[in-house]
Every structure is written in C-alpha cells, then in structure tokens.
Design a protein around this motif. Sequence first.
Motif, PDB file in Angstrom:
ATOM      1  N   TRP A  34      -5.945   0.263   5.442  1.00  0.00           N
ATOM      2  CA  TRP A  34      -4.678   0.994   5.552  1.00  0.00           C
ATOM      3  C   TRP A  34      -3.475   0.096   5.749  1.00  0.00           C
ATOM      4  CZ3 TRP A  34      -4.249   6.060   4.405  1.00  0.00           C
ATOM      5  CH2 TRP A  34      -5.452   6.786   4.308  1.00  0.00           C
ATOM      6  N   GLU A  35      -3.677  -1.080   6.310  1.00  0.00           N
ATOM      7  CA  GLU A  35      -2.512  -1.957   6.483  1.00  0.00           C
ATOM      8  C   GLU A  35      -2.413  -2.954   5.321  1.00  0.00           C
ATOM      9  OE1 GLU A  35      -0.287  -1.756   8.929  1.00  0.00           O
ATOM     10  OE2 GLU A  35      -1.261  -0.654  10.523  1.00  0.00           O
TER      11      GLU A  35
ATOM     12  N   LYS B  52      10.419  -5.476  -9.880  1.00  0.00           N
ATOM     13  CA  LYS B  52      11.822  -5.148  -9.570  1.00  0.00           C
ATOM     14  C   LYS B  52      11.866  -4.553  -8.172  1.00  0.00           C
ATOM     15  CE  LYS B  52      13.324  -4.434 -14.260  1.00  0.00           C
ATOM     16  NZ  LYS B  52      13.463  -3.433 -15.303  1.00  0.00           N
TER      17      LYS B  52
ATOM     18  N   ARG C 208      -1.369  -2.991  -3.689  1.00  0.00           N
ATOM     19  CA  ARG C 208      -1.630  -2.060  -4.787  1.00  0.00           C
ATOM     20  C   ARG C 208      -0.971  -2.472  -6.100  1.00  0.00           C
ATOM     21  NH1 ARG C 208       2.130   0.523  -1.623  1.00  0.00           N
ATOM     22  NH2 ARG C 208       4.027   1.135  -2.699  1.00  0.00           N
TER      23      ARG C 208
ATOM     24  N   LEU D 257      -5.500  -3.911 -17.080  1.00  0.00           N
ATOM     25  CA  LEU D 257      -6.034  -5.011 -17.867  1.00  0.00           C
ATOM     26  C   LEU D 257      -7.555  -4.935 -17.921  1.00  0.00           C
ATOM     27  CD1 LEU D 257      -3.861  -7.987 -16.645  1.00  0.00           C
ATOM     28  CD2 LEU D 257      -3.767  -6.850 -18.842  1.00  0.00           C
TER      29      LEU D 257
ATOM     30  N   GLU E  26       7.933  -3.633 -13.775  1.00  0.00           N
ATOM     31  CA  GLU E  26       8.611  -2.636 -12.950  1.00  0.00           C
ATOM     32  C   GLU E  26       8.297  -2.805 -11.471  1.00  0.00           C
ATOM     33  OE1 GLU E  26      10.965  -0.456 -13.718  1.00  0.00           O
ATOM     34  OE2 GLU E  26      10.969  -1.398 -15.686  1.00  0.00           O
TER      35      GLU E  26
ATOM     36  N   ARG F 214       3.758  -4.321 -14.361  1.00  0.00           N
ATOM     37  CA  ARG F 214       3.999  -5.543 -13.596  1.00  0.00           C
ATOM     38  C   ARG F 214       5.498  -5.776 -13.471  1.00  0.00           C
ATOM     39  NH1 ARG F 214       1.632  -9.697 -16.669  1.00  0.00           N
ATOM     40  NH2 ARG F 214      -0.347  -9.282 -15.666  1.00  0.00           N
TER      41      ARG F 214
ATOM     42  N   ASP G 202       1.678  -4.827 -18.558  1.00  0.00           N
ATOM     43  CA  ASP G 202       2.890  -5.656 -18.550  1.00  0.00           C
ATOM     44  C   ASP G 202       4.084  -4.877 -18.032  1.00  0.00           C
ATOM     45  OD1 ASP G 202       2.031  -8.105 -19.431  1.00  0.00           O
ATOM     46  OD2 ASP G 202       3.669  -8.251 -20.894  1.00  0.00           O
TER      47      ASP G 202
ATOM     48  N   ARG H  42       0.293 -16.820 -22.549  1.00  0.00           N
ATOM     49  CA  ARG H  42       0.848 -15.902 -21.558  1.00  0.00           C
ATOM     50  C   ARG H  42       0.847 -16.521 -20.164  1.00  0.00           C
ATOM     51  NH1 ARG H  42       1.088 -10.389 -22.010  1.00  0.00           N
ATOM     52  NH2 ARG H  42      -0.348  -9.921 -20.330  1.00  0.00           N
TER      53      ARG H  42
ATOM     54  N   ASN I 173       4.763  -2.044   8.074  1.00  0.00           N
ATOM     55  CA  ASN I 173       3.960  -1.905   6.867  1.00  0.00           C
ATOM     56  C   ASN I 173       4.812  -1.250   5.784  1.00  0.00           C
ATOM     57  OD1 ASN I 173       2.166  -1.155   4.900  1.00  0.00           O
ATOM     58  ND2 ASN I 173       0.558  -0.581   6.336  1.00  0.00           N
TER      59      ASN I 173
ATOM     60  N   ASP J  97       8.832  -8.103   7.879  1.00  0.00           N
ATOM     61  CA  ASP J  97       7.388  -8.224   7.913  1.00  0.00           C
ATOM     62  C   ASP J  97       6.780  -7.351   8.992  1.00  0.00           C
ATOM     63  OD1 ASP J  97       6.154  -9.776   6.116  1.00  0.00           O
ATOM     64  OD2 ASP J  97       5.413 -11.209   7.594  1.00  0.00           O
TER      65      ASP J  97
ATOM     66  N   SER K   2       4.235   0.152   3.090  1.00  0.00           N
ATOM     67  CA  SER K   2       3.809   1.359   2.380  1.00  0.00           C
ATOM     68  C   SER K   2       3.539   2.540   3.308  1.00  0.00           C
ATOM     69  CB  SER K   2       2.588   1.085   1.503  1.00  0.00           C
ATOM     70  OG  SER K   2       2.007  -0.124   1.788  1.00  0.00           O
ATOM     71  N   MET K   3       4.097   2.518   4.495  1.00  0.00           N
ATOM     72  CA  MET K   3       3.874   3.644   5.396  1.00  0.00           C
ATOM     73  C   MET K   3       5.226   4.074   5.963  1.00  0.00           C
ATOM     74  SD  MET K   3       1.057   3.591   8.375  1.00  0.00           S
ATOM     75  CE  MET K   3      -0.403   2.897   7.689  1.00  0.00           C
TER      76      MET K   3
ATOM     77  N   ARG L  47       0.801 -11.380   7.585  1.00  0.00           N
ATOM     78  CA  ARG L  47       2.043 -10.645   7.857  1.00  0.00           C
ATOM     79  C   ARG L  47       2.063 -10.102   9.287  1.00  0.00           C
ATOM     80  NH1 ARG L  47       3.875  -9.593   2.517  1.00  0.00           N
ATOM     81  NH2 ARG L  47       3.243 -11.520   1.540  1.00  0.00           N
TER      82      ARG L  47
ATOM     83  N   ILE M 212       0.643 -11.076 -26.690  1.00  0.00           N
ATOM     84  CA  ILE M 212      -0.025  -9.901 -26.129  1.00  0.00           C
ATOM     85  C   ILE M 212      -0.900  -9.236 -27.185  1.00  0.00           C
ATOM     86  CG2 ILE M 212       1.614  -8.025 -26.534  1.00  0.00           C
ATOM     87  CD1 ILE M 212       1.286  -7.333 -23.577  1.00  0.00           C
TER      88      ILE M 212
ATOM     89  N   PRO N 122      -2.992  -1.028   0.844  1.00  0.00           N
ATOM     90  CA  PRO N 122      -1.871  -0.366   0.163  1.00  0.00           C
ATOM     91  C   PRO N 122      -0.787  -1.350  -0.274  1.00  0.00           C
ATOM     92  CG  PRO N 122      -2.430   0.803   2.172  1.00  0.00           C
ATOM     93  CD  PRO N 122      -3.200  -0.478   2.194  1.00  0.00           C
ATOM     94  N   ASN N 123      -0.675  -2.448   0.439  1.00  0.00           N
ATOM     95  CA  ASN N 123       0.370  -3.410   0.076  1.00  0.00           C
ATOM     96  C   ASN N 123      -0.077  -4.375  -1.001  1.00  0.00           C
ATOM     97  OD1 ASN N 123       2.384  -2.499   1.983  1.00  0.00           O
ATOM     98  ND2 ASN N 123       0.890  -3.133   3.510  1.00  0.00           N
TER      99      ASN N 123
END
Lengths: 695, 365, 387
Positions: free
Chosen positions: C299-300, C386, C306, C315, C383, C381, C378, B249, A460, A457, A462-463, C280, B175, C303-304
């Motif tokens: 920025w912190e 994983k 996303r 959707l 992918e 989501r 879908d 869903r 970050n 944690d 994504s950086m 976090r 879907i 992006p997380n």
Amino acid sequence: MSDTTWDPSKPILEIENLSISFFTRLREIPAVMDFSCSVMAGEAMGLVGESGCGKSTVALAVMRDLGKTGRIVGGSIRFKGRDLTTMGEEELRKLRGSEIAMIYQEPMASLNPAMKIGAQLAEVPMIHQGMAKADAWALARQIVADVRLPDPDRILQSYPHQLSGGQQQRIVIAMALMSKPALLILDEPTTALDVTVEAGIVDLVKALGEKYGTSMLFISHNLGLVLDVCDRLCVMYSGEAVETGNVEDVFDEMRHPYTQALFRSIPLPGADKNTHPLVAIPGNFPLPHERPQGCNFGPRCSYFVEGRCNAADVPMSLLGGTRRHETRCLRHAEIDWDAPPAASKAVAKMEPGKVVLKFDDLKKYYSVGSSAFGGGSKKVVKANETLSFEAREGETLAIVGESGCGKSTFAKVLMGLETATSGTIMLFDENVQSSPIQSRNMDTVSQLQMVFQNPFDTLNPSMSVGRQIIRALEIFGQGSSDAEREARMLELLDLVKLPRAFAERMPRQLSGGQKQRVGIARAFAGGAKVVVADEPVSALDVSVQAAVTDLLMDIQRKNRTTLLFISHDLSIVRYLSDRVMVMYLGHVVEMGTTDQVFSPPYHPYTEALLSAVPIADTRVIKQRIVLEGDIPSAMNPPPGCPFQTRCRWKSQVAGGLCDREVPPVRDLGDGHQIKCHLPDAVLAGMEPVIKMAAE
Amino acid sequence: MVVFVLRRVGIILLTALTLSFIVFALTNLPSSLGKLAKAEGSVRMSDEEVQRWLDENGFGGSTVWRYGEWLGLAPGWTHTDEAGVTRGRCIEAVKTSQTPDAEVATYCGILQGYWGFSTVFKQPVSEVMARSLGATGWLMFWVMAVMVPTSLVLGVLAGMREGSRTDRVLSGVAIVTTATPEYVSGVVLIAVLASATAGVSPVLAEWGWISGKTLFPGTATSAMDDITFMNFFLPVMTIALYGIGYIARMTRASMTEVMTQQYIRTARLKGVSFRQVVMKHALRNALIAPFTVIMLQFPWLLNGVVISETLFNYKGFGWTLVQAAGNNDINTLLGCTVVAVFVVLVTQLISDIGYVFLNPRIRLA
Amino acid sequence: MDTLTWGQIITRILWQLLPVWGALVVTFGLSIAFKRRLGLYGRIFDSTVGMIGFALVMFWVFTAFFADLIITHDPYSQVSGMKNILPGSPVKNVKDGVYQWYLLGGDHLARDVFSRAIMGAREVLIIAPFATVVAFMVGITLGLPAGYLGGKLDVGLSFGSNLVLAFPVILLFYLLVTPSVQESAIPTTFAAILFLFPIVFMTLLLNARYFTNKTQRNLYVGIVLVVGLWAYSGLAFNADPLGVWSMSPNILNVFVSVVFVNSPGVFRIVRGMVMDIKTRDYVAAGQTRGEGIWYIMLWEILPNARGPLIVDFCLRIGYTTILLGTLGFFGLGVAPDSPDWGSTINYGRRLLAIAPHPAVVPALALMSLVLGLNLLADGLREESLKD
C-alpha cells in the motif's frame, strides 16, 4: 574580448522591463514580469526571494537558456551595451563561458561524470581563446590552486565523483573563472553544502570577485548570505522585483511590506520563542496563473487597502536619496516602518517535567563492505559513539550537526528502525535499545513519532490526505468506528490549521508547507508524547518555516510534548530549543542549555559552526572562522579527537594529545558538557563569536 | 576487480550447473525415454521390454546418477549382454574419439571432453556443435556488425534533439521494428524481396533488372559454404531489425536523459558548440546504458538465430537445436543448452565488466 | 463471379469489420468526452501516439470480441479448389448463404485466410493478457519482499530469476511445451504453484489494509479465498466441482510456460523500483507507526510504482503475443489446425515463394497488435512523466 563601444562607468548588465513566460499546451504561464535591475562593474547584486519567485528564471534569461518552453516576451537585457535578447546563437556561444559564466546549485550534477576535471576546465580557454591544450591545462592548474584546492595536479586528473561536495563546488567556480568573465551568475551556489563548507565557498567567491574585478549576480533565498556577499540587493516576489537598493538600505530601512515580513519571519539573534516569537506571513505564495489583481503581495499584506492596492498593477517607484532605492509599494510613504509587529504575543516559558527519555552510553556501529564489488574486508562505521543524554517532558532538545554527524542514525535507533549496538535507551519506563519497532507495543509506538524532513517525500503520493491520517488512527487504535476516526481526522486538520476540505486532496495538490502540516497531524494522531523532528522546516521557504515552527511549538505546549529537534540551522535552534546537543562524526562534542552552548566557552567545532551561519542582520559583528577542508568520511574517521583535522585550537593542546586520544566528556558546570582536550584556561579565554554592534 | 570477476565466474558455473541439470531432467522424463526406447528398439515393445532396453542402454538408475555420468563425475555405465559383449558410455566415447587405442576410461563426461553421441546426426555431439557454432558465429558476427552501429547512430541522432522531426521519424521506425518479431520480419522480407509472385521481384524481373526470378534467394543454405551479400542479407536483416529498433530506443532514451542533465547545461553555458556538446559531453554518458543492453540482448539474439536459421534453412546452431528438440536427441539438446547458457552468462559478465570500465563513477568507488 | 480488385477487397473488409468500427467510435467518443475524469486512462487521449496505440489495441480487442460476426467462412473448413488461391478470388461452386469470395485468399489447405486471421486474434487475446496478469502477480509478490527486505531472500530469488532469464526462451519452450512434459505432472505442478500467487497476492493485499477491522477483513479475505480457490481448483487441477473453470492441458501448458518466462522480468522491475521507493520518507513514516511489512510493500510502495508497471504491462502483453507467435511458429502446444497467427505463419512460410498471402496476413496482424501495444506504452510513459 573587449568591446570598444562599452563605457565602463555604465552598468555592465542592464535589465529593463524584462518579462518571461513559459508556454505549456494549456496556457501561457508568466514567470517574470516587468523586471528591471542593473549591475555595475565590480558590483555584486543579490537576487533574493522564495522558491518560485522567478529569480533563477532571470539568471537563465541572462544566459538565454530558457529551454524550449520559455520565452522572453518583453523588455531587454543589455550586457556591456549589447542586447542579449536579440543576439544570434553563434554570438551567444562566444559570450557564454567567456564573458558571462554561471555557477549552479548542485555541484555534482553540473560536472560531467565521465570527464576528468582537467579536461572540463581546460575546455573553456580552448574554445574561447583557441589556447593550446598544454597551456590550457597549465592555466587550469593555476586556477585550481587559486580556488584553494590542495594538490591541484591530482585534482586535474580526477573524476568529479572522487571529490567531496565542497571541492566540486570549488571546481565549478574554477571553471567559471577560467576565462576571467566580466559577469558571474551564481545560482544558490551553497545550498547543497554544509554550513561550515558554505562559509569557505562564500569567502572564496568574495575574494575572487575582488581579485578579478568580476561583477556578480548572486541568487539566493538566504538573506544572511546576501548580506555577506553583496553590495546591492533585489527582493523578488511572485515574478516581480518588489524592492531594490543597497544592501544596508534594504536591510535597515526596508520600504516594502514583503521585505519587512520576510525579515520578521526569520529567526535573528534576539528572537525567542517565548518573548519575541516570529511573525509568519499569512497565506500562501500565489501560483503563477492565480496571481491577484494589483499588488501580488496584497492578499498577504497587513497594510493592504481594498480598492487601492488591488486596483491596478503597481509600478516601481524610486525613493528619495541618491542610492537607487526602489520599491513596488503604493503606500511606502504612509506606512510607519518602525512600528513593532502587531500582537507579538509573549507566552510563559514552559517548565520541563519528568524525564521521559534517557540515552545511556549508546553506541551504533554498522559494518559495510569496503568496495563496490562486495569483496574485500568489512569496515565498521561508528555512526554513534557513546551517546548519553536525557530529555524531559515538554522540553525541546535540539540536535545539531552537519552531514555524517550521526543524527539520522540516532533517530533511527530511537524510533526502533535499527537496534543499538550497545548501551541503553529508556523511553518512558521501558528499555527499548534492543527492541525493533515490530516488538514494541502499540502504546510506545504511538507515543513516539517522527516528523520528516522532505515535504515532497513525507506523504504517500497515491493516497489522499485524509486517508493517510485515518490510517495512522486505525493503526494506533484510535476511535472505535470509521465515523469516529473520520471526525478525529478532521480535528487533527484543525489542529494543524488546514481547511477540512484538504482531507479529500491528494498530496500533489498541496504546497510544501501544507504537506509538512499534514505530516505533523499524522505524527500527533496517536497523541505522541515524544516527537523527533528531523529538519522539519529546512526544505521550506523562509516565510513558511516560521509558520510551521510556530505550529510545532503550539502543539508542543498543548500536549506537553518532548521535541527532539534535529537541525543544521543554528538560527532556528537558538530560537526554539531549551537545550542543545552538538554532534560531529558520531560524537556529542558539546551539550548544554541554549545559552551555555551559544556563548563561550565553546567547543571549537561549535565555535566554527556559529561563525559559519550567515545572519541577516547588519548590526551583528561576527568573528570569521573558516574551517579548512571538508568533513571527514564517517567510514574513515581520523584517529584521536574526531575534530582534530580541522580544529584551529589544536596547537593549544600539549603533546599532540588530540591526534591520539578521544577527549573525555568534561562538565563545565550546570550540566554544560564538552568533549575537548583544551585546558580550562584556554576555554575560559574564548571570545564570543557573535556580537551586536549596538550593544 | 579480480574478486569480482571470480565471484561472477563462480555464479556462472553454479547457474550453468543448475540449468544443465534442469534440462537433463526435462529431457530424461520417463515418457521421453520410453519413446526413445521404442524408436531405437521396436515400436511394439511391452513396458517390461522398454524397461529392460533402458537398463541395458544406460538409461536405468536415478536421474542424478546419470547426470553425474554425463558430467563426468560418476563412472560411465557398462553392460555385458548374454553374448559377453560389453558396451558402455565410455566404450562408445573411445570408439568415436580420434585416438582409437586410448585406454577405456571409467569417467567420460563433459569434464573429460565427451559430449555424448547425437542420435539425429549420427555424429559425436562435439562435432555437431563445432560445425553449427562455426556457421552461427558468422551469422552473429554480421548481425552485430549491422545492428550495433546502425542502432547507436539512429538512437543518438534521435535523442540529441528530443521532439524534433528527426527524432519523431526515427522513433517511429524504431517502434515499428521492435513490434516486428523475427518470424514476421523474415516472412515479410521474403515476401517483398524473395518471392517470385509478390513484392518487388516480379517487377524487377519484368524490367530485366535482375537475371533470376527473385531479387534475393529465399534460403541461405548456400551460405554454409560461401557467404555472399546475396545469400546472407535476408537472414542477417531478419535478426538485426528487431535489435536495431530495440537498441536504438534504449540509446535514444539514454541520450535524451543525458541531454537534460545539468552538466550538459554547464557545457552549453560554457560556450561549447552543440556538436561538441553531443560528441564530447553527452555521448560517453549516453552509451553506458545501451552497452549493457547490447550485451543482454544475447538471449534474445539466440531466439532470432533459431527463427532465422529455420526460416532460411541455414544449418547453424539454431537449426541444430530445432532438429535435436524435435527428435528428442538428448545429448545434442544438452550440448546446445550448455553452449547457449554459457554464451548468455559470459556476455552478462562482459556487460558487467564493461559497465564498470565505461562508468568512472563505479570504477574506483 | 469475378475476382475482386484490391479496392473492392478493402471495401468489403472494412464493411465486414463494421461492428468493430462502431465499438471504436463509441469507446473513443465516450473516453474523449470524459477524459479529464478518467485519470491516467483519460490522459492517453492527450497524446497522439497513445491514441494511435490505443486504437490499434482496441481494434484487435473488438475484432476478437465480434469475431463470430466478422468472419466470412468457417476458419476450419476446406473448400475444394481454393488452395493457395489469390486474395479476392470467388469461391468455387458457391452455395446459397455462403460468402462469395475469399477476401484474402486461401491457404495451403484451402481455408479462408481472412477468417482465420480474425479468429487468430481471439486465440492471442484470450491468453496473452491473462498470462501477463498472472506473471505480474507472481513478479510483484516475489519482487516486493526481495527488494524491500533484501538479504538472503533477495539473493535466492534473484539467482532464481536470473536462472530463467539466462535461458534462451526458445530452448525453454522446446523443453516445457512438449507432449512428454504435458504427460508428466510438470505443468500441473507449475500451475499449482503459479496460480497460487494471485490468491496469495489478493489475500495479503486485503489483510494488510483491513486487519485493524476484523469483520471487514474476514469478509473480504473470505470472498477472495472462496472465489480464488474455486477458480484455482478448476484451472490448475481441472477439478472444479461446478465445471465453470477449466483449461485444456494444451492451453494450460502454454499458459504456464508463458507465465514462467515472463515473471522474472516483472520480478526484476518490481525489485528495482522497491529498492528505490523504500528510501522515501513516507515509507519511513509507515515504519515508525509500526505498520506490517506487507502493508508497507503493498500500500505504500506498490501504488507509487504503478506508472512504470503499467507501461511495462502493455509492453509485456506485446512480448507475450510475440512469444505465443513463436510457440505457434515452432508448432509447440497448438492444435495443428488452430487459426492462431504463429502457426499460420509457420504453415504459410513454406510456400512464401509462390503464395505469400497466407503467411503475410497473420504476420501483419500480429505486428499491428504488438505495435499498438508498444505505442500505447509509449503514450502512457510520456503522459505519466508529465506533471
């Protein structure tokens, strides 16, 4: 259910050459290879290893619950002589819960949140013995009493969330015992609990194991716990068993380099950061698909011989003697196991300098709504009560306590993420108690930094690693150009002993210990003078802990940093701190130098805490003090002394003073402070909790 | 709990007030009022005449004041013309009420139970609303009766074994239906089942399996008097299809998540059979999320109702709304808004309370 | 000239769509070849569902792009004798250079259904993605502080968003997308407010990142402001001095309404995710080094978040497509002869009993696009979960 063909003198569980793999779309990932062990009736077998070594996979394989991707690719698991690997679903179902039961790490997650405790318990005998509902509930009530839970009737009618973590774990144990299984598998059963609660659970497990004659497979990363609970022990490394034997043999006459390295990297009593520093295991745990040729531990082993250790797979070999002591080391007969660790460099003790941080009578109260719906009266939570202490330059001050003791609040107030309710904080020469971080100047901010607990944690995701350090440099106004900051960032990576190539990596490509190093580099980006380390190593594996701790202290020596080390782990605190402050429910109950706190007279809470910490050393004799009940909620603290509900010395104080009044802070000399009503005579008569047998 | 409900009711009232005011303001835009004047008076009115007409018919004054009149917090307007005939909001209210000899009140608005007079239906709005809501009530009832059980069963079946063939087939169906808005599914259903030239009807008619030209009728107007399977199937399915996919869903997602929880493993390793794991351990936890979704579906269901009723010419709430909006029938439109917003907010309240009851973790926290 | 059989119709349609097939093959070929280097986008090609969805979406994107090449007739012109004519019928009195069949029949005004369906894709694909982007900027810019700071700001914004969400969408459209509203200052006011958000968002984003380096910051923010305000003046007020940016009042009205309806949904998602992510440690690390709130939020935290946001974006484009169809279906905010799918369905539905094809063709077109977007979401989501 008794199996007539099974001979009780044979092992109850016999695992032979077990291999387990997980299959992903890309490749087969071997998780466990050629694993063998056996558990006799009534015996407790410990499985020890770091995360990812495959110990939990073995447990799940015994339960035959490896999920869709996992498969047993070789070997056999025989339970009472019957092979589990070939058993059908229906047969397995009859075995699960009745003959083999399992206890898990997260008690809250393992109980169904929408079912009453009673129903979840009664279900077991109803399924396996076809017991009537009323009888099953009666049995549940009896077992709940057996696991020493108060008021069993109320508990049976409750939902899991209404119980505390310790109580939940007792319920999970009760559930496992409902049909008196022959084998109990415990997967890190106390990792999620506080130490004083853990001690109670461990005692319970041991007592119940003896009472019902249950065999146990006890999985843990904590060697001390294994010593407390188990008869035999199997050390695992990277999917293989590397050493098996009786607990005493493995602890005192280890015959595998990994086991030895493991013991040398944990802080045992006697280790000291200046004279006897820990020896970290070099390198990293290999990823499952990147295991080396030959001995898996080879690349990190100090006894490694090129061309021999990495030639072919190493088999287990039985050592002399009759006590079934095995090791997976080719050189076990050649190594001088008693030689002291090489190059244990002693360093001079650092003299603390001037006072850099001074708390005076600090209080932090929160007001919170009492119900989930926001209505009702507001309650005041006293997160920190009258906190007073000072910390000097170059000094390590440990703040010790369990959950809810207010140590995180303390850190937040100091960092300026919250402002104090009253009292003062002097940082360098400035009063900062009421200035939130936005109103502090950049110098103050960059000189006071924090290292966080959870390695997953702290960065970050994504950086890139380099970018995160550069950002800290930018904010702290370090360097005048991008190129300069880039260079400084690389130096910081050097400082925390990470390869410079890591600058380009994303955090998910790093291991926990490496992430923690980046976190440390980031904290020191602005030349921090005071660093708050909030349990910086508690989420790391033991072998990595030593390295990260060492690193922190190295940097501390270089920069003469003041380190505020927040931890619940007394072993590591004893190892690295100069002074210790023990907190309980927002109060500082004891404070003094490390020696003062770790030897009598103790505050009763410190005493219990010391006794509760498992120590992986057979020579240590501990006085067993198990606290009753759980830590009270900070929302609803007891009146009078915060510790009075669990204190075993309470009767020694006259007139029920503990119930009514918060004890005053007393100085026992040389700055050893204690917050207790106990008369001096009683305090003076306290015995040390930990003694070395040899001495 | 009581405090919680009271707070929510307070928020609901505040929301309803705000929204009705917004709608009031939007329907009373100067240009709309101008059109109204020309429609009720004469097309050739000059700007001054329009203004006079508006003043004489209670459309003068500020929007806030007239909103107060409509609510019943401000006295209703009156106007006495040259001939000495006095007209006014409350006089009309009495005229249309069932008790003709009632006193002429000063205040007559929603709070007094007077919803105004519909210019399209030439009826008090309360009567229009009562009739259309009754009709829509039945439609909604059947939609729920079809949608909720179907979608929950589909979702649970798909979610209990993630990645199995059942899961893949059911998820595929779900879907597709969520990608089909009501105006598409309605059109396709009519084309397939209720068209004389396409779909199955011509074939069935040729084989002599159906007596009429089409399998199902293409309108549901007759359902206003007598609901039968034949005249209600298509409008109900048109609305339900989208919801079935959506809720299924949600249920599947919730179910798959629950099935990976540690306590399901605990149950499995206690020796509970798969069937019992699903029924006793997973189901209740898995249904918490879909329940709130079902309740929050109401705004969307209202959409479906409007489309389906327009498509099948069923004179319920949605049809009324379209007529009122198309003809700038201010009072009816306002009435519809209040009802719609109220339905939505009450279902949200039910969803909140229901969530608390379904989830023991929250109840006593 | 004979009426075409269904086989011939399909062959000819496939032939007309040739540019689309070409573009799809190129896109897929390149993407699959380089999928390991393309991040989340590349991972779409690991999932069958995602690939099908992506193919459907790109099919319509390319169709919209190449629409002028694909259509066989002018979508607006009426040919006498072709009213409600069946698919595959030959065009009567055919002139040279004119396609000889109505591949998918004629509508109630004797226009070519096939060409109108193709052109309809353009109508949707111009508005839906951009409206969704603007809705996301609005939702993010408001949702971040609401979730991060909480308190009164959160209460106020959440109340506002619930207000919009409590409104049945159709009612809102009937109120917002009407000629009288169009005549008033409401759409322009709304546009003036809503279109400000993308500029504010970009400015905050770049300022938070580069404020330590004034020259860089001034350059980036300057570019954003110049381009942003230029487009803003054109789109919101139709007052672009250079005349590059403009939007007809009709479209503006529809656009603004769709953004308005979508933003609260985005707001809610963002707010929820921020409340989760803000606990976090890396956020705390940002706080303890004295970062500004916008840096931490943009920025912190952002992006997380996303993954779920990208999924929701797909959707939501589908949802916006449905909304645009709804508008067309009720004849709101569209020109009467517009080929957009919603209004075509609306005109076609009245004759469903005799001639279903004018309504069914756009209905299936709309459905396949939305289905594609849902499948893509879908796949994404799956992918993104994983790892």
